[in-house]
Design an enzyme around this catalytic site. Sequence first.
Site, PDB file in Angstrom:
ATOM      1  CG  ASP A 175      -1.920   1.147   1.177  1.00 57.02           C
ATOM      2  OD1 ASP A 175      -2.785   1.131   0.292  1.00 57.02           O
ATOM      3  OD2 ASP A 175      -1.828   2.069   2.013  1.00 57.02           O
TER       4      ASP A 175
ATOM      5  CD  GLU B 293      -1.881   6.168   2.845  1.00 56.38           C
ATOM      6  OE1 GLU B 293      -2.540   7.020   2.209  1.00 56.38           O
ATOM      7  OE2 GLU B 293      -2.377   5.122   3.285  1.00 56.38           O
TER       8      GLU B 293
ATOM      9  CD  GLU C 131      -7.284  18.584  -1.005  1.00 60.38           C
ATOM     10  OE1 GLU C 131      -7.226  18.704  -2.245  1.00 60.38           O
ATOM     11  OE2 GLU C 131      -7.023  19.513  -0.208  1.00 60.38           O
TER      12      GLU C 131
ATOM     13  CG  HIS D 273      -1.918  10.400   4.197  1.00 61.14           C
ATOM     14  ND1 HIS D 273      -1.291  11.528   4.676  1.00 61.14           N
ATOM     15  CD2 HIS D 273      -1.873  10.486   2.842  1.00 61.14           C
ATOM     16  CE1 HIS D 273      -0.865  12.255   3.668  1.00 61.14           C
ATOM     17  NE2 HIS D 273      -1.224  11.659   2.531  1.00 61.14           N
TER      18      HIS D 273
ATOM     19  CG  HIS E  47      -6.463   5.590   4.763  1.00 60.36           C
ATOM     20  ND1 HIS E  47      -6.779   4.486   4.008  1.00 60.36           N
ATOM     21  CD2 HIS E  47      -7.621   6.251   4.962  1.00 60.36           C
ATOM     22  CE1 HIS E  47      -8.075   4.478   3.770  1.00 60.36           C
ATOM     23  NE2 HIS E  47      -8.615   5.550   4.330  1.00 60.36           N
TER      24      HIS E  47
ATOM     25  CG  ASP F 234      -4.418   1.283   5.089  1.00 60.76           C
ATOM     26  OD1 ASP F 234      -4.869   1.136   6.238  1.00 60.76           O
ATOM     27  OD2 ASP F 234      -4.690   2.252   4.370  1.00 60.76           O
TER      28      ASP F 234
END
Length: 243
Positions: free
Chosen positions: A7, A9, A52, A57, A156, A161
Amino acid sequence: MRQVILDTETTGIDPRDGHRLVEIGAVEMVNRRFTGRTYHQYINPERHIDAEVVAVHGIDDAKVANEPVFAQVADDFWAFIEGAELVIHNAPFDVGFIDHELKMLKGRAQPLGPVADHCRILDTLVMARKMHPGQRNSLDALCKRYAIDNGHRVLHGALLDAEILADVYLAMTGGQTALTLDADASQNQRSDTQETSGLSIQRMTLTPGQLRVIAPNEQERQAHQAKCATHQLRWFEEAAHDA
């Protein structure tokens, strides 16, 4: 088979708009068993992180200001994933960002990537949509559907994750790698434990003979046979009606 559940970010939605990676997390499995090897890295994206996205995260400019840039960690990351099957939820998003970062590497004698040329890619979102058409198939929705605890997931995070996705993937494709019946039965069990961000994830393997088989008594056996006979009769009646 070696699999890496992965995963990422990012600073935003689309790398074509100049957005970059800020975190990578990955968990290794071999033959559906966790090896204990993980990869986790925060990355300085060399640009501003949209507000945003920070709300999703929790990674802001200050948190990654002193982290390495992608070029400094590219070789270690590539060594971890190369040749593996990558298990990713919504793979085009993560792979798109990784490929974008690899393309931006300069001055290399041998370029890295694209990811799909060196790794097989399994998209669990595509898999979930085929298995559960018309339903929500976000990672949170799948956790609820497969009774996987993600209550510790407030924001997150790439490694967290990835660990949750690993459990979801195992549940979607045949269940857990092992089953723990009794925490005290450790003498005949092998335990692999990972410590990640204060969380303990434990995998247990039972040896043959540990599962006790309880045979039905005569009353239970007769009740079962009567139930089977009822269902069989109903099946014949419905088949005759359809004919």
